[in-house]
Structure formats: structure tokens, C-alpha cells
Design a protein around this motif. Structure first.
Motif, PDB file in Angstrom:
ATOM      1  N   ASP A 112      -0.192   7.131  15.757  1.00 31.63           N
ATOM      2  CA  ASP A 112      -0.070   5.770  15.989  1.00 31.63           C
ATOM      3  C   ASP A 112       1.477   5.186  15.952  1.00 31.63           C
ATOM      4  OD1 ASP A 112       0.812   5.684  12.623  1.00 31.63           O
ATOM      5  OD2 ASP A 112      -1.290   4.903  12.029  1.00 31.63           O
TER       6      ASP A 112
ATOM      7  N   SER B   6       2.289  11.401  12.808  1.00 32.74           N
ATOM      8  CA  SER B   6       1.804  10.204  12.838  1.00 32.74           C
ATOM      9  C   SER B   6       1.543   9.653  14.037  1.00 32.74           C
ATOM     10  CB  SER B   6       3.004   9.395  13.207  1.00 32.74           C
ATOM     11  OG  SER B   6       1.729   7.349  13.685  1.00 32.74           O
TER      12      SER B   6
ATOM     13  N   PRO C 158       3.826  11.935   2.244  1.00 27.77           N
ATOM     14  CA  PRO C 158       3.329  11.311   1.267  1.00 27.77           C
ATOM     15  C   PRO C 158       4.319  11.071  -0.299  1.00 27.77           C
ATOM     16  CG  PRO C 158       2.719  13.726   1.752  1.00 27.77           C
ATOM     17  CD  PRO C 158       4.541  13.340   2.856  1.00 27.77           C
TER      18      PRO C 158
ATOM     19  N   ARG D  36       3.299   4.175  11.889  1.00 23.23           N
ATOM     20  CA  ARG D  36       3.214   3.579  11.330  1.00 23.23           C
ATOM     21  C   ARG D  36       2.425   3.918   9.745  1.00 23.23           C
ATOM     22  NH1 ARG D  36       1.010   1.574  16.063  1.00 23.23           N
ATOM     23  NH2 ARG D  36       2.614  -0.762  17.289  1.00 23.23           N
ATOM     24  N   THR D  37       1.376   4.844  10.426  1.00 25.63           N
ATOM     25  CA  THR D  37       1.058   5.528   9.091  1.00 25.63           C
ATOM     26  C   THR D  37       1.192   6.971   9.539  1.00 25.63           C
ATOM     27  OG1 THR D  37      -1.459   5.606  10.341  1.00 25.63           O
ATOM     28  CG2 THR D  37      -1.202   3.781   8.683  1.00 25.63           C
ATOM     29  N   TRP D  38       1.225   7.991   8.263  1.00 29.86           N
ATOM     30  CA  TRP D  38       1.444   9.330   8.773  1.00 29.86           C
ATOM     31  C   TRP D  38       0.362  10.196   7.659  1.00 29.86           C
ATOM     32  CZ3 TRP D  38       5.419  11.144  11.121  1.00 29.86           C
ATOM     33  CH2 TRP D  38       5.975  10.310  11.793  1.00 29.86           C
ATOM     34  N   THR D  39       0.429  11.528   7.928  1.00 27.08           N
ATOM     35  CA  THR D  39      -0.671  12.368   7.469  1.00 27.08           C
ATOM     36  C   THR D  39      -0.049  13.806   7.395  1.00 27.08           C
ATOM     37  OG1 THR D  39      -2.221  13.202   6.639  1.00 27.08           O
ATOM     38  CG2 THR D  39      -2.031  13.113   9.238  1.00 27.08           C
TER      39      THR D  39
ATOM     40  N   TRP E 131       1.250  -1.489  -0.158  1.00 28.83           N
ATOM     41  CA  TRP E 131       0.354  -0.222   0.544  1.00 28.83           C
ATOM     42  C   TRP E 131       0.866   1.425   0.278  1.00 28.83           C
ATOM     43  CZ3 TRP E 131       1.297   2.854   3.466  1.00 28.83           C
ATOM     44  CH2 TRP E 131       1.594   1.851   5.301  1.00 28.83           C
ATOM     45  N   GLN E 132       1.960   1.134  -0.019  1.00 31.22           N
ATOM     46  CA  GLN E 132       3.422   1.893   0.475  1.00 31.22           C
ATOM     47  C   GLN E 132       3.891   2.558  -0.995  1.00 31.22           C
ATOM     48  OE1 GLN E 132       5.726   1.004   3.213  1.00 31.22           O
ATOM     49  NE2 GLN E 132       5.047   2.527   5.080  1.00 31.22           N
TER      50      GLN E 132
ATOM     51  N   CYS F  97       7.891   8.043   5.335  1.00 34.18           N
ATOM     52  CA  CYS F  97       6.731   9.480   6.315  1.00 34.18           C
ATOM     53  C   CYS F  97       6.119  10.248   5.464  1.00 34.18           C
ATOM     54  CB  CYS F  97       7.665  10.394   6.847  1.00 34.18           C
ATOM     55  SG  CYS F  97       8.758   8.403   8.588  1.00 34.18           S
TER      56      CYS F  97
ATOM     57  N   VAL G 278       8.987   2.505   7.019  1.00 36.91           N
ATOM     58  CA  VAL G 278       8.432   2.709   6.844  1.00 36.91           C
ATOM     59  C   VAL G 278       8.497   4.192   5.634  1.00 36.91           C
ATOM     60  CG1 VAL G 278       6.057   3.630   7.866  1.00 36.91           C
ATOM     61  CG2 VAL G 278       7.018   1.455   8.095  1.00 36.91           C
TER      62      VAL G 278
ATOM     63  N   CYS H 296       4.549  16.393   8.471  1.00 29.28           N
ATOM     64  CA  CYS H 296       3.779  14.747   8.731  1.00 29.28           C
ATOM     65  C   CYS H 296       4.106  14.800  10.300  1.00 29.28           C
ATOM     66  CB  CYS H 296       5.077  13.880   8.312  1.00 29.28           C
ATOM     67  SG  CYS H 296       5.834  14.478   5.997  1.00 29.28           S
TER      68      CYS H 296
END
Length: 212
Positions: free
Chosen positions: A147, A145, A75, A150-153, A45-46, A73, A71, A143
């Protein structure tokens, strides 16, 4: 991670922090590269940005002796350039990672721009400038996170740059640093080409920011 370190030449601006559960995280960026052929494997998915800086996070459960697979970071549509030691874990547990992007042609120096510097006693010329003749426009963003990486916005209100007037006089910003003043209230300090530092503020833990 051994496989990653052996196959990549450039790791820049490492960021180290400790999570709420005691694990360590480190974020590094991979430098200016355009080929994806030898990048470390990612989850299906990355995605990777089309060019520029790729920022990878690693976890360690054993105080840094071994590290997880990476992972991404930042986008897929933005390159991200970090400054050194600017990763912040706020009182809420959010990881805030301030970065900046640059757009424009060329590399780090404008074509045919002068090169400030001096000659050493050995006769070798050493440049002493940094971004004095940078041909790019820059803007900052964060950026984050919630969690533990694990995931970033990214912050919801867009990239941060300076508007001197509303007829099109804009100034770039670079190399942001962030600090938490009180729970949920953050300050960002921005490097500019205007002869002074600028600041922006967030009252929602880095989700949105004031104009600098």
C-alpha cells in the motif's frame, strides 16, 4: 523532515524510489541507538524495536522539496540493517526492502580481535577491515508493503541464512540486494563469510524465499 533532521545525528543507507502515483519515498535508518526519548513521534499503533536499527519511510508530494512525518518499516521484534540503494518496487507495485539482522554480544568488532590497517604519513593509524572479526550472527529478510509504504510486513518463511549441514553448522548472511528477474520472480544476493556470494530466489514477489 525539518524537525527530524535537526534532532537526530545519524541517518544511514538512504533508499529512494518513485511510487505508482508519482510520489517519492525515501527510507533511512537511524543507526544504533538504545534510547527512545528523542525519536520522532509515531502513530499510536506503531511500535519500535527494542534495540538496533529503526527504519523510517517518508513521502514527498512535491518532488522532494518537503517530506511527510515518518513511518516505521521494520517490525517491533527485529532490528534491521539495510545496504545502500537496495529498495525495489516490483512490477506489481509492491515495495520490497531487503535488510539483515545481527544478534550477539558486543559491538561491530569481537573483543581483542586484531585490527588490520596501516599508518598514514602523518603517523595516524587507519583501520582497513569491515566485518572480518564481527562477533555477531546475521540473517537476512525482507520487509514489504503493498500500500505504497503505509503498512509493512516481513517475508512469511523467516530469516534467511546458510545451513551447511543439519548437525548445526550454520553460516550468517548480511547486506542483501534484490532484483526482479521476471514479474513475481526475485533474486536475492547475500554477503557471507564463506569467501563467496550466495543467492536465494522468490517466486511470489518476495513473500517466501528458497534456502540460499
Amino acid at each position: 523532515h525539518r524537525n527530524v533532521w535537526e534532532h537526530h545525528r545519524v541517518w544511514v543507507a538512504p533508499q529512494l524510489s518513485r511510487l505508482r502515483d508519482g510520489r517519492l519515498v525515501i527510507i533511512c535508518d537511524m543507526g544504533h541507538r538504545t534510547s527512545h526519548e528523542d525519536w520522532p513521534p509515531l502513530a499510536k499503533w506503531q511500535k519500535r524495536p527494542p534495540r538496533g536499527m529503526w527504519n523510517y519511510l517518508f513521502w514527498s508530494d512535491d518532488h522532494g522539496r518537503t517530506w511527510s512525518e515518518p513511518v516505521v518499516c521494520n517490525p517491533p521484534y527485529l532490528s534491521a540493517h539495510p545496504n545502500q540503494d537496495t529498495l525495489l518496487r516490483t512490477s506489481s507495485g509492491r515495495i520490497v526492502y531487503p535488510v539483515y539482522l545481527m544478534i550477539g554480544q558486543g559491538s561491530w568488532r569481537a573483543e581483542e580481535a586484531p585490527v588490520p590497517g596501516a599508518y598514514l604519513k602523518t603517523g595516524h593509524f587507519v583501520g582497513t577491515d569491515a566485518h572480518f572479526f564481527d562477533p555477531h550472527f546475521g540473517a537476512c529478510f525482507v520487509c514489504y508493503s503493498d500500500d505504497d509504504g503505509r503498512t509493512w510486513t516481513v517475508n512469511k518463511d523467516g530469516e534467511i541464512f546458510i545451513i551447511n549441514d543439519y548437525q548445526g553448522n550454520y553460516a550468517p548472511t548480511y547486506e542483501p540486494s534484490v532484483a526482479e528477474i521476471s514479474p513475481g520472480r526475485l533474486i536475492m544476493v547475500l554477503r557471507t563469510g564463506l569467501g563467496r556470494l550466495y543467492q536465494a530466489w522468490s517466486d511470489d514477489d518476495g513473500t517466501t524465499w528458497s534456502r540460499p
